[in-house]
Design an enzyme around this catalytic site. Structure first.
Site, PDB file in Angstrom:
ATOM      1  N   CYS A 100      59.704 116.108  53.791  1.00  0.00           N
ATOM      2  CA  CYS A 100      61.078 116.310  54.266  1.00  0.00           C
ATOM      3  C   CYS A 100      61.844 115.033  53.997  1.00  0.00           C
ATOM      4  CB  CYS A 100      61.061 116.631  55.762  1.00  0.00           C
ATOM      5  SG  CYS A 100      62.697 116.877  56.469  1.00  0.00           S
ATOM      6  N   HIS A 142      61.337 126.121  56.411  1.00  0.00           N
ATOM      7  CA  HIS A 142      61.502 124.684  56.648  1.00  0.00           C
ATOM      8  C   HIS A 142      62.980 124.342  56.838  1.00  0.00           C
ATOM      9  CE1 HIS A 142      60.525 120.297  55.750  1.00  0.00           C
ATOM     10  NE2 HIS A 142      61.846 120.342  55.673  1.00  0.00           N
ATOM     11  N   GLU A 143      63.820 124.834  55.924  1.00  0.00           N
ATOM     12  CA  GLU A 143      65.242 124.471  55.994  1.00  0.00           C
ATOM     13  C   GLU A 143      65.909 125.083  57.226  1.00  0.00           C
ATOM     14  OE1 GLU A 143      66.261 122.094  54.292  1.00  0.00           O
ATOM     15  OE2 GLU A 143      64.482 122.076  53.021  1.00  0.00           O
ATOM     16  N   HIS A 146      65.536 123.292  60.508  1.00  0.00           N
ATOM     17  CA  HIS A 146      66.433 122.155  60.758  1.00  0.00           C
ATOM     18  C   HIS A 146      67.645 122.585  61.597  1.00  0.00           C
ATOM     19  CE1 HIS A 146      64.757 118.796  58.494  1.00  0.00           C
ATOM     20  NE2 HIS A 146      64.555 119.559  57.444  1.00  0.00           N
TER      21      HIS A 146
HETATM   22 NI    NI Z   1      63.400 118.914  55.839  1.00  0.00          NI
END
Ligand code: NI
Length: 177
Positions: A100, A142-143, A146
């Site tokens: 990341c 993953h995105e 966030h």
């Molecule tokens: Ni990330």
């Protein structure tokens, strides 16, 4: 070309729930996306979420070319995804290495759903609805994490599989961020 500073893990701004975008096709939204693209490309990332550059909106971008160095990481089309909703289509999860841009130099083994449906809008407000699996599904999860203040180490099951890239992969075959 504007390369923004990417916030790093420990910054409380990465831990917030980001807010929905409710007006599309605005100069501000297009400028944000241009900054995100420039920043992601400059840092050679696979994806970037707006909160990583300090903008608390539910906006992510991602995309990756197929690379012979990482045969497991198939190409992912360049995508702008706003106000995403993810629906896992199976309970099946797979573990694989992630990095990341907010956790530079590190990698960790992270469980993710293998197949999911994601819905959302593009920068013009046009609805999208895709079903993806594998690396593509991993990047989406993953995105979108966030946007809920979740960084990949918070998903890990075994912190012994978290460390500095060079120490984990001394042969230099480091999976992409
Ligand atoms: Ni990330």
């Amino acid at each position: 070309m504007t390369i923004k500073q990417v916030l790093r893990m420990g910054d409380v701004r990465l831990l917030r729930r980001a807010e929905e975008v409710d007006v599309f096709d605005t100069p501000g939204l297009h400028a944000l996306l241009a900054d995100m693209r420039d920043t992601m490309q400059a840092l050679d990332g696979v994806g970037l979420a707006a909160p990583q550059i300090g903008v608390n909106l539910r906006v992510v971008i991602f995309g990756a070319q197929a690379s012979p160095r990482y045969p497991d990481a198939e190409a992912v089309p360049d995508t702008i995804l706003i106000n995403p909703v993810i629906t896992p289509l199976t309970d099946d999860m797979a573990e694989d290495w992630e990095g990341c841009l907010s956790v530079p130099g590190m990698r960790g083994l992270v469980p993710r759903y293998k197949t999911l449906r994601y819905q959302g809008r593009d920068e013009y407000g046009v609805l999208m609805d895709h079903t993806v699996s594998g690396f593509h599904a991993r990047v989406v999860q993953h995105e979108c994490d966030h946007l809920d203040g979740i960084l990949y180490p918070m998903r890990m099951r075994d912190l012994r599989r978290f460390g500095f890239s060079e120490a984990l992969f001394p042969d230099g075959d480091i999976p992409s961020e």
